[in-house]
Scaffold this motif. Structure first.
Motif, PDB file in Angstrom:
ATOM      1  N   ARG A  29       0.814  -1.277   0.228  1.00 52.65           N
ATOM      2  CA  ARG A  29       0.097  -0.078  -0.214  1.00 52.65           C
ATOM      3  C   ARG A  29       0.899   1.336   0.083  1.00 52.65           C
ATOM      4  NH1 ARG A  29      -5.563  -0.499   0.989  1.00 52.65           N
ATOM      5  NH2 ARG A  29      -6.089  -2.738   1.521  1.00 52.65           N
ATOM      6  N   ARG A  30       1.963   1.178   0.751  1.00 54.23           N
ATOM      7  CA  ARG A  30       2.715   2.271   0.835  1.00 54.23           C
ATOM      8  C   ARG A  30       3.324   2.684  -0.448  1.00 54.23           C
ATOM      9  NH1 ARG A  30       6.703   0.937   4.643  1.00 54.23           N
ATOM     10  NH2 ARG A  30       4.931   1.264   6.221  1.00 54.23           N
ATOM     11  N   ARG A  31       3.890   1.424  -1.167  1.00 60.76           N
ATOM     12  CA  ARG A  31       4.571   1.561  -2.500  1.00 60.76           C
ATOM     13  C   ARG A  31       3.599   2.147  -3.472  1.00 60.76           C
ATOM     14  NH1 ARG A  31       5.113  -3.640  -3.411  1.00 60.76           N
ATOM     15  NH2 ARG A  31       6.897  -3.817  -1.749  1.00 60.76           N
ATOM     16  N   LEU A  32       2.129   1.712  -3.322  1.00 59.31           N
ATOM     17  CA  LEU A  32       1.253   2.193  -4.209  1.00 59.31           C
ATOM     18  C   LEU A  32       1.046   3.680  -4.061  1.00 59.31           C
ATOM     19  CD1 LEU A  32      -0.706   1.844  -6.673  1.00 59.31           C
ATOM     20  CD2 LEU A  32      -2.254   1.195  -4.629  1.00 59.31           C
ATOM     21  N   TYR A  33       1.115   4.241  -2.655  1.00 61.85           N
ATOM     22  CA  TYR A  33       0.880   5.484  -2.478  1.00 61.85           C
ATOM     23  C   TYR A  33       1.999   6.263  -3.299  1.00 61.85           C
ATOM     24  CZ  TYR A  33       0.621   9.687   0.265  1.00 61.85           C
ATOM     25  OH  TYR A  33       0.769  11.151   0.607  1.00 61.85           O
ATOM     26  N   ARG A  34       3.140   6.079  -3.095  1.00 65.84           N
ATOM     27  CA  ARG A  34       4.439   6.819  -3.717  1.00 65.84           C
ATOM     28  C   ARG A  34       4.481   6.873  -4.799  1.00 65.84           C
ATOM     29  NH1 ARG A  34       7.605   3.591   0.425  1.00 65.84           N
ATOM     30  NH2 ARG A  34       8.602   2.773  -1.563  1.00 65.84           N
ATOM     31  N   GLU A  35       3.966   5.413  -5.294  1.00 68.53           N
ATOM     32  CA  GLU A  35       3.932   5.372  -6.837  1.00 68.53           C
ATOM     33  C   GLU A  35       3.096   6.557  -7.285  1.00 68.53           C
ATOM     34  OE1 GLU A  35       3.006   2.263 -10.432  1.00 68.53           O
ATOM     35  OE2 GLU A  35       4.092   1.487  -8.312  1.00 68.53           O
ATOM     36  N   THR A  36       1.738   6.227  -6.922  1.00 70.04           N
ATOM     37  CA  THR A  36       0.844   7.161  -7.359  1.00 70.04           C
ATOM     38  C   THR A  36       1.121   8.798  -7.426  1.00 70.04           C
ATOM     39  OG1 THR A  36      -0.869   5.690  -6.784  1.00 70.04           O
ATOM     40  CG2 THR A  36      -1.628   7.767  -7.451  1.00 70.04           C
ATOM     41  N   ILE A  58      -3.534  15.932  -5.190  1.00 74.68           N
ATOM     42  CA  ILE A  58      -2.845  14.824  -5.807  1.00 74.68           C
ATOM     43  C   ILE A  58      -2.507  13.867  -4.342  1.00 74.68           C
ATOM     44  CG2 ILE A  58      -0.393  14.084  -6.242  1.00 74.68           C
ATOM     45  CD1 ILE A  58      -0.315  16.261  -8.321  1.00 74.68           C
ATOM     46  N   ARG A  59      -2.092  14.593  -3.277  1.00 74.47           N
ATOM     47  CA  ARG A  59      -2.120  13.516  -1.983  1.00 74.47           C
ATOM     48  C   ARG A  59      -3.228  12.788  -1.778  1.00 74.47           C
ATOM     49  NH1 ARG A  59       2.660  15.094   1.505  1.00 74.47           N
ATOM     50  NH2 ARG A  59       3.750  16.282   0.462  1.00 74.47           N
ATOM     51  N   ARG A  60      -4.427  13.502  -1.710  1.00 70.95           N
ATOM     52  CA  ARG A  60      -5.703  12.890  -1.357  1.00 70.95           C
ATOM     53  C   ARG A  60      -6.054  11.920  -2.279  1.00 70.95           C
ATOM     54  NH1 ARG A  60      -9.965  16.872  -1.296  1.00 70.95           N
ATOM     55  NH2 ARG A  60      -9.753  16.939  -3.394  1.00 70.95           N
ATOM     56  N   TYR A  63      -3.509   8.797  -1.674  1.00 72.87           N
ATOM     57  CA  TYR A  63      -4.118   8.213  -0.372  1.00 72.87           C
ATOM     58  C   TYR A  63      -5.516   7.409  -0.775  1.00 72.87           C
ATOM     59  CZ  TYR A  63      -5.496   7.442   4.310  1.00 72.87           C
ATOM     60  OH  TYR A  63      -5.887   6.789   5.663  1.00 72.87           O
ATOM     61  N   LYS A  64      -6.316   8.008  -1.285  1.00 74.46           N
ATOM     62  CA  LYS A  64      -7.340   7.039  -1.655  1.00 74.46           C
ATOM     63  C   LYS A  64      -7.085   5.794  -2.426  1.00 74.46           C
ATOM     64  CE  LYS A  64     -11.150  10.530  -1.371  1.00 74.46           C
ATOM     65  NZ  LYS A  64     -12.448  11.056  -1.968  1.00 74.46           N
ATOM     66  N   ALA A  65      -6.081   6.028  -3.385  1.00 73.26           N
ATOM     67  CA  ALA A  65      -5.820   4.939  -4.421  1.00 73.26           C
ATOM     68  C   ALA A  65      -4.963   3.689  -3.336  1.00 73.26           C
ATOM     69  CB  ALA A  65      -4.967   5.263  -5.410  1.00 73.26           C
ATOM     70  N   ALA A  66      -4.443   4.030  -2.330  1.00 78.35           N
ATOM     71  CA  ALA A  66      -3.725   3.071  -1.783  1.00 78.35           C
ATOM     72  C   ALA A  66      -4.467   2.369  -0.601  1.00 78.35           C
ATOM     73  CB  ALA A  66      -2.431   3.741  -1.275  1.00 78.35           C
TER      74      ALA A  66
END
Length: 69
Positions: A29-36, A58-60, A63-66
């Protein structure tokens, strides 16, 4: 009254397996957040506007994606 205690190692292996699975999921999840975050951050304001987004979102969105998907 007699009590039985299970001293097998299967119980602790299940605990550690669950802990490792939890850590792997958190890392994914953290990796997906950083990648997005990185991918959206690389877009120009014009490209973000074409997607109906603003840079402040962008941050929101990351966060929602991850974490909320």
């Amino acid at each position: 009254m007699a009590y039985a205690t299970d001293t097998s190692t299967q119980g602790s292996n299940g605990f550690f397996a669950g802990m490792i699975a939890s850590l792997r999921e958190r890392n994914a999840r953290r990796r997906l957040y950083r990648e997005t975050l990185r991918e959206l951050g690389q877009l120009s304001n014009r490209e973000l506007s074409d997607l109906g987004l603003h840079r402040s979102m962008i941050r929101r969105i990351a966060y929602k994606a991850a974490y909320e998907a």
